[in-house]
Design a protein around this motif. Structure first.
Motif, mmCIF file in Angstrom:
data_model
loop_
_atom_site.group_PDB
_atom_site.id
_atom_site.type_symbol
_atom_site.label_atom_id
_atom_site.label_comp_id
_atom_site.label_asym_id
_atom_site.label_seq_id
_atom_site.Cartn_x
_atom_site.Cartn_y
_atom_site.Cartn_z
ATOM 1 N N GLY A 185 0.782 -1.232 0.000
ATOM 2 C CA GLY A 185 0.000 0.000 0.000
ATOM 3 C C GLY A 185 0.810 1.276 0.000
ATOM 4 N N GLN A 186 2.123 1.165 -0.069
ATOM 5 C CA GLN A 186 2.987 2.339 -0.036
ATOM 6 C C GLN A 186 3.705 2.538 -1.366
ATOM 7 O OE1 GLN A 186 3.255 4.424 2.704
ATOM 8 N NE2 GLN A 186 1.640 3.165 3.612
ATOM 9 N N HIS A 187 3.889 3.807 -1.739
ATOM 10 C CA HIS A 187 4.642 4.116 -2.941
ATOM 11 C C HIS A 187 6.127 3.863 -2.688
ATOM 12 C CE1 HIS A 187 6.980 6.927 -5.526
ATOM 13 N NE2 HIS A 187 6.149 6.475 -6.450
ATOM 14 N N VAL A 188 6.754 3.060 -3.548
ATOM 15 C CA VAL A 188 8.169 2.713 -3.373
ATOM 16 C C VAL A 188 9.058 3.458 -4.359
ATOM 17 C CG1 VAL A 188 9.859 0.819 -3.521
ATOM 18 C CG2 VAL A 188 7.621 0.418 -2.476
ATOM 19 N N TRP A 189 8.616 3.513 -5.616
ATOM 20 C CA TRP A 189 9.500 4.099 -6.633
ATOM 21 C C TRP A 189 8.701 4.461 -7.870
ATOM 22 C CZ3 TRP A 189 11.113 2.658 -11.631
ATOM 23 C CH2 TRP A 189 12.288 3.273 -12.107
ATOM 24 N N THR A 190 9.100 5.542 -8.510
ATOM 25 C CA THR A 190 8.569 5.912 -9.824
ATOM 26 C C THR A 190 9.730 6.378 -10.685
ATOM 27 O OG1 THR A 190 6.381 6.555 -9.019
ATOM 28 C CG2 THR A 190 7.096 7.510 -11.108
ATOM 29 N N GLY A 191 9.777 5.878 -11.912
ATOM 30 C CA GLY A 191 10.865 6.292 -12.784
ATOM 31 C C GLY A 191 10.735 5.670 -14.155
ATOM 32 N N PRO A 192 11.708 5.935 -15.025
ATOM 33 C CA PRO A 192 11.674 5.389 -16.387
ATOM 34 C C PRO A 192 11.960 3.894 -16.394
ATOM 35 C CG PRO A 192 13.735 6.564 -16.019
ATOM 36 C CD PRO A 192 12.882 6.808 -14.809
ATOM 37 N N ASN A 221 16.076 1.661 -17.298
ATOM 38 C CA ASN A 221 17.162 1.168 -16.446
ATOM 39 C C ASN A 221 16.754 -0.011 -15.568
ATOM 40 O OD1 ASN A 221 18.951 3.179 -17.384
ATOM 41 N ND2 ASN A 221 18.079 4.662 -15.946
ATOM 42 N N LEU A 222 15.567 -0.571 -15.786
ATOM 43 C CA LEU A 222 15.063 -1.658 -14.946
ATOM 44 C C LEU A 222 15.319 -3.018 -15.576
ATOM 45 C CD1 LEU A 222 11.573 -0.248 -13.862
ATOM 46 C CD2 LEU A 222 13.635 -0.388 -12.465
ATOM 47 N N ASN A 223 15.386 -4.041 -14.742
ATOM 48 C CA ASN A 223 15.396 -5.427 -15.204
ATOM 49 C C ASN A 223 14.527 -6.240 -14.252
ATOM 50 O OD1 ASN A 223 17.010 -6.140 -12.904
ATOM 51 N ND2 ASN A 223 18.843 -5.507 -14.039
ATOM 52 N N LEU A 224 14.364 -7.543 -14.529
ATOM 53 C CA LEU A 224 13.492 -8.378 -13.705
ATOM 54 C C LEU A 224 13.891 -8.353 -12.240
ATOM 55 C CD1 LEU A 224 12.924 -11.585 -15.894
ATOM 56 C CD2 LEU A 224 11.203 -9.913 -15.218
ATOM 57 N N GLN A 225 15.187 -8.474 -11.982
ATOM 58 C CA GLN A 225 15.649 -8.554 -10.592
ATOM 59 C C GLN A 225 15.412 -7.255 -9.839
ATOM 60 O OE1 GLN A 225 16.519 -10.885 -8.704
ATOM 61 N NE2 GLN A 225 17.003 -12.607 -10.041
ATOM 62 N N SER A 226 15.769 -6.129 -10.444
ATOM 63 C CA SER A 226 15.624 -4.851 -9.744
ATOM 64 C C SER A 226 14.159 -4.514 -9.510
ATOM 65 C CB SER A 226 16.308 -3.737 -10.546
ATOM 66 O OG SER A 226 15.706 -3.571 -11.825
ATOM 67 N N LEU A 227 13.315 -4.813 -10.485
ATOM 68 C CA LEU A 227 11.889 -4.529 -10.347
ATOM 69 C C LEU A 227 11.262 -5.413 -9.270
ATOM 70 C CD1 LEU A 227 9.554 -2.865 -11.377
ATOM 71 C CD2 LEU A 227 9.269 -4.483 -13.263
ATOM 72 N N ALA A 228 11.608 -6.700 -9.293
ATOM 73 C CA ALA A 228 11.066 -7.622 -8.289
ATOM 74 C C ALA A 228 11.525 -7.250 -6.890
ATOM 75 C CB ALA A 228 11.494 -9.048 -8.623
#
Length: 378
Positions: free
Chosen positions: A90-97, A100-107
């Motif tokens: 229920g909390q905002h963690v991150w917003t961005g383009p 620069n993301l991959n499966l591991q960083s997003l998970a």
């Protein structure tokens, strides 16, 4: 334009879940709205349909539309989204383009720790699946539902220490097999063939729990979990006592409940609160804990990670693999192809109630499986 096929004379209410999903997506895309919100749009689509839909979303974006995609399928996020917002508890963690993301960083942002996305290695030890007597066998099983053939000449074996996955677009026979085994609606009946458990033909009226199976239902709130009851009451679901007036062993049950909650790290606001107060992921973890705690020899896992977060998915998969390591046989029926590919030793593809193809793990090919799911040739 959109590649969907419909029988225009059929009532929408009579459509299978997957066709209802296609119709709803078509309905929204065809209205040429400037803003489109899609909530888990690909949950019941075939791989080819998913690929085509994502391409259409990119085209709509290029036409100047704004699209908001809500999903737990990270590959889809990375494939089509320009920007990403991550929520956790229920909390905002991150917003961005997205770039620069991959499966591991997003998970890791989603659940707060690293996740293992690797498909498991096959290590059946000394079980020698090919020569072991199967725990479960379907022999030319034919099923009828509402007077229509829904599964025809279905043959399948599940051995000790093996996970067998069944895939297919929803409405191609797997629902009838589920209904027949779980006896949920009494609409599906056997019209031929047989199913055998531990070497003995099994009557359809004998419940899977009586046979000692563990069952992860496709809809936990309907078939395996009390939203308005306590966790202790859900723990006793499916158990039979010696007579109508037998005393329910509440004290022993509470001790077992506390043990499972601790062992499986089930987060809850209190053992006496209504089950609806747990998150969906923790509800599913509770069902998994209850069903696998008795070390059943056969486990029927129906869409085991549908609608749960990545962390809960990983937990469920790990528990199924632990069961296999001790020699259980697992039958997985799931609309999530990635899930079946990750877990299974063999995969069977159903199309229009018949086996369209079967592959061993060394032969797995997503394109072939996806092609078979829509009726393509071998």
């Amino acid at each position: 334009k959109f590649g969907f096929k419909f029988d225009l004379k059929q009532k929408a209410s009579d459509l299978h879940l997957a066709d209802k999903q296609r119709l709803e997506i078509f309905n929204q895309l065809s209205q040429e709205k400037n803003i489109i919100i899609l909530d888990e749009p690909t949950a019941v689509l075939s791989p080819q349909e998913i690929k085509k839909l994502l391409e259409q979303l990119k085209q709509l974006r290029d036409e100047g539309r704004t699209l908001i995609l809500i999903t737990h399928k990270l590959k889809e996020v990375l494939s089509v989204c320009d920007g990403v917002t991550v929520l956790r508890k229920g909390q905002h963690v991150w917003t961005g383009p997205n770039k620069n993301l991959n499966l591991q960083s997003l998970a890791e942002m989603m659940i707060g720790r690293a996740i293992n996305f690797d498909r498991r290695d096959v290590n059946l030890g000394s079980l020698k699946v090919s020569s072991e007597q199967p725990l479960l066998e379907f022999s030319n099983l034919c099923l009828e539902k509402n007077g229509q053939v829904s599964l025809k000449d279905f043959c399948l074996k599940v051995h000790p220490g093996e996970i067998v996955g069944i895939v297919g677009i929803e409405g191609n026979g797997q629902e009838s097999l589920i209904d027949f085994l779980c006896d949920q609606r009494n609409e599906t009946r056997k019209s031929g063939g047989d199913w055998i458990f531990s070497g003995k033909p099994s009557p359809a009226y004998q419940s899977l729990r009586q046979l000692g199976w563990g069952v992860l239902p496709e809809d936990r709130s309907r078939d395996g979990y009390l939203l308005h009851g306590t966790l202790l009451e859900s723990l006793f679901l499916g158990h039979r006592f010696s007579s109508l007036f037998s005393r329910v062993p509440w004290k022993k049950g509470r001790s077992k409940l506390e043990e499972l909650v601790k062992k499986y790290e089930i987060r809850h606001p209190g053992l006496h609160v209504a089950g609806k107060n747990l998150s969906g992921g923790n509800q599913q973890k509770f069902v998994v804990a209850r069903e696998l705690s008795g070390e059943p020899s056969v486990i029927l896992a129906l869409h085991p990670s549908r609608g749960v977060d990545i962390g809960s998915q990983e937990f469920i998969h790990e528990e199924l693999l632990k069961a296999v390591e001790r020699g259980a046989g697992v039958l997985v029926i799931s609309s999530e192809l990635d899930e079946v590919l990750k877990l299974s030793d063999r995969i069977v593809v159903l199309y229009k109630g018949q086996v369209q193809g079967e592959l061993k793990r060394s032969q797995f090919n997503e394109d072939d499986i996806g092609n078979w799911m829509v009726g393509g040739a071998h």
